[in-house]
Design a protein around this motif. Structure first.
Motif, PDB file in Angstrom:
ATOM      1  N   ASP A 130       4.060 -12.470  -6.131  1.00 54.72           N
ATOM      2  CA  ASP A 130       3.641 -11.120  -5.709  1.00 54.72           C
ATOM      3  C   ASP A 130       2.221 -10.866  -6.211  1.00 54.72           C
ATOM      4  O   ASP A 130       1.986 -10.801  -7.411  1.00 54.72           O
ATOM      5  N   TRP A 185       0.282   3.786  -9.002  1.00 55.12           N
ATOM      6  CA  TRP A 185      -0.026   2.417  -8.563  1.00 55.12           C
ATOM      7  C   TRP A 185      -1.345   2.342  -7.802  1.00 55.12           C
ATOM      8  O   TRP A 185      -2.009   3.361  -7.607  1.00 55.12           O
ATOM      9  N   GLN A 239       8.110 -10.370   0.539  1.00 52.80           N
ATOM     10  CA  GLN A 239       8.951  -9.620  -0.419  1.00 52.80           C
ATOM     11  C   GLN A 239      10.199  -9.058   0.270  1.00 52.80           C
ATOM     12  O   GLN A 239      10.928  -8.275  -0.305  1.00 52.80           O
ATOM     13  N   ALA A 271       6.865  -3.009   1.281  1.00 45.10           N
ATOM     14  CA  ALA A 271       6.190  -2.949  -0.026  1.00 45.10           C
ATOM     15  C   ALA A 271       4.838  -2.283   0.165  1.00 45.10           C
ATOM     16  O   ALA A 271       4.259  -2.301   1.251  1.00 45.10           O
ATOM     17  N   GLY A 272       4.327  -1.707  -0.913  1.00 48.86           N
ATOM     18  CA  GLY A 272       2.979  -1.150  -0.879  1.00 48.86           C
ATOM     19  C   GLY A 272       1.973  -2.230  -1.248  1.00 48.86           C
ATOM     20  O   GLY A 272       2.335  -3.233  -1.854  1.00 48.86           O
ATOM     21  N   GLU A 306      -2.145  -2.848  -9.644  1.00 48.60           N
ATOM     22  CA  GLU A 306      -1.585  -2.548  -8.313  1.00 48.60           C
ATOM     23  C   GLU A 306      -0.181  -1.970  -8.472  1.00 48.60           C
ATOM     24  O   GLU A 306       0.222  -1.059  -7.751  1.00 48.60           O
ATOM     25  N   GLU A 307       0.572  -2.465  -9.449  1.00 47.47           N
ATOM     26  CA  GLU A 307       1.995  -2.088  -9.539  1.00 47.47           C
ATOM     27  C   GLU A 307       2.221  -0.682 -10.089  1.00 47.47           C
ATOM     28  O   GLU A 307       3.217  -0.047  -9.752  1.00 47.47           O
ATOM     29  N   ARG A 335      10.912   5.632   0.227  1.00 50.17           N
ATOM     30  CA  ARG A 335       9.905   4.968   1.047  1.00 50.17           C
ATOM     31  C   ARG A 335      10.259   5.114   2.530  1.00 50.17           C
ATOM     32  O   ARG A 335      11.435   5.067   2.903  1.00 50.17           O
ATOM     33  N   HIS A 347      10.004  -9.017  -6.962  1.00 47.97           N
ATOM     34  CA  HIS A 347      10.126  -8.161  -8.163  1.00 47.97           C
ATOM     35  C   HIS A 347      11.300  -8.652  -9.008  1.00 47.97           C
ATOM     36  O   HIS A 347      12.082  -7.875  -9.547  1.00 47.97           O
TER      37      HIS A 347
HETATM   38  O1  HGY Z   1       6.110  -1.661  -5.231  1.00 48.53           O
HETATM   39  C1  HGY Z   1       5.545  -2.236  -4.315  1.00 48.53           C
HETATM   40  O2  HGY Z   1       5.830  -1.972  -3.178  1.00 48.53           O
HETATM   41  C2  HGY Z   1       4.463  -3.242  -4.557  1.00 48.53           C
HETATM   42  O3  HGY Z   1       5.048  -4.468  -4.867  1.00 48.53           O
HETATM   43  N1  HGY Z   1       3.559  -2.801  -5.574  1.00 48.53           N
END
Ligand code: HGY
Ligand code: MN
Ligand code: MN
Length: 413
Positions: A93, A135, A195, A358-359, A127-128, A290, A384
């Motif tokens: 990731d 994030w 992911q 995922a973001g 990023e997380e 989400r 994750h």
């Molecule tokens: O949480 C998410 O969607 C990405 O992995 N930051």
């Protein structure tokens, strides 16, 4: 045969080496601003320099490796991702996007190909968002989307963002210097693992991302009354953890049964004083919703507030809902999707369109530059998690298509 074949064994070796930095028996712990994250950052900078990139760290802590183009008056094309991980996360990731981007530029340099545009390989910081519950901090800084609440954020121990940024070479007092205006980047192209399960299930090599999900994050604090576990009759208890547990199940039901939005997750729960012979006087849960439809996220917030109000009355507890932040969903422009599909076909790869649950940093950078994302399969759709895995071949495929996409973009913009 691709014009410039990337060095797949070398790419997977860098993934493996990075994967040992912050590795623990139960997963990757390169949580942003931690010593493990800093080790991963140092490794990335060293690799960029070995590849022949000119490196710098912007005031938001983003690592930028630049290679001049034949026409340096053109805006740079940026490629990259992130190397920070969630706690107990996986090795791919974010890491794949950064390692592959370095491999792409290294290959072009070795093969003597100079692009027209300057190229910037960017490893975005945090990023997380684990540490401060916010994030995309590095990419939102670059896009000028940081808010005062981001700058004022403190972690669970009361530690602020400022010292953390200083630890990684950033400077919160000058963080606006990291901002890139629209037009400063010609495009941003990001390779990432899916992911999710779709590419792996269908056996497709490349995912052409159609859009990136929206997200709403909340912290719910419950105040009951601490009391003796042995002497307090059940009828008079105000047990904060019992109320929290009811909310956990109701939040799961909101999506699994009521389908108010696509997914809901309660990822953290705390009880105070967290002792088996004390009725918890306080409890808190961290949760997120989400969906690509922001209206669905608004409906989810409304229902969350309704059930918390109801629970407070039923249980005789006080409940506070703290809304951390909404992140807007972002579509990928059709012409950018078409460019990814063309790159995959030029590399002889199968592809399919896929939405991102995922973001990603790309959804922040989308506000200042045309962006595109491509995915490679995640085995069994797991992420994750220490079980996160993408095969060396799929990682190589992703890097090869990223190189082709970069060349196409270099010719088009
Ligand atoms: O949480 C998410 O969607 C990405 O992995 N930051
Ligand atoms: Mn990621
Ligand atoms: Mn992630």
């Amino acid at each position: 045969m691709p014009q410039y074949p990337i060095n797949t064994p070398r790419l997977n070796q860098t993934l493996d080496e990075l994967g040992h930095l912050g590795e623990s028996p139960d997963g990757m712990d390169r949580v942003a601003y931690s010593p493990e994250d800093i080790a991963g950052r140092d490794y990335t900078i060293k690799l960029m320099q070995q590849a022949g990139l000119e490196t710098r760290i912007d005031t938001a802590g983003n690592i930028i490796g630049r290679r001049a183009g034949s026409d340096d008056t053109l805006p740079a094309i940026a490629i990259g991702s992130h190397t920070d991980t969630v706690p107990k996360g996986g090795k791919y990731d974010g890491a794949l996007g950064v390692m592959a981007s370095i491999e792409v530029v290294r290959t072009l340099i070795e093969q003597g190909h100079q692009t027209r545009h300057p190229i910037e390989v960017i490893s975005f910081t945090n990023e997380e968002g684990t540490r401060f519950h916010r994030w995309l901090v590095g990419s939102r800084s670059m896009a000028g989307l940081l808010e005062q609440e981001d700058l004022d954020a403190v972690d669970d121990d009361g530690y602020g963002l400022g010292p953390c940024l200083a630890d990684i070479g950033g400077d919160i007092s000058r963080i606006t210097e990291a901002v890139r205006a629209p037009g400063e980047l010609a495009a941003y192209l990001e390779l990432h693992i899916e992911q999710g399960p779709y590419l792996y299930r269908s056996g497709t090599q490349i995912g052409v991302v159609t859009g990136i999900t929206g997200r709403a994050v909340f912290e719910v604090e419950i105040e009951g009354k601490a009391n003796h576990a042995g002497t307090t009759p059940m009828a008079v208890r105000r047990d904060a953890l019992v109320s929290a547990a009811k909310l956990v199940l109701a939040i799961q039901k909101m999506t699994a049964e009521q389908e108010i939005c696509r997914v809901s997750t309660v990822g953290s729960i705390k009880a105070v004083p967290n002792a088996v012979n004390v009725i918890p006087g306080r409890a808190s849960i961290g949760l997120e919703f989400r969906d690509t439809d922001m209206g669905a996220l608004a409906a989810a917030e409304q229902e969350l507030r309704r059930i918390t109000d109801q629970t407070a009355v039923n249980d005789g507890v006080d409940i506070e809902v703290n809304r951390h932040r909404f992140t807007s969903s972002v579509p990928v422009a059709p012409d950018m999707q078409a460019l990814v599909a063309e790159a995959a076909e030029n590399c002889g790869m199968t592809w399919e369109s896929v939405a991102s649950g995922a973001g990603h940093d790309a959804q922040a950078i989308a506000s200042i530059a045309p962006m595109a994302m491509l995915f490679v399969p995640s085995v069994d759709g797991i992420s994750h998690s220490p079980e996160e895995y993408s095969t060396p071949e799929d990682c190589g495929n992703g890097a090869q298509v990223l190189l082709e996409l970069l060349l196409l973009a270099d010719g088009r913009f």
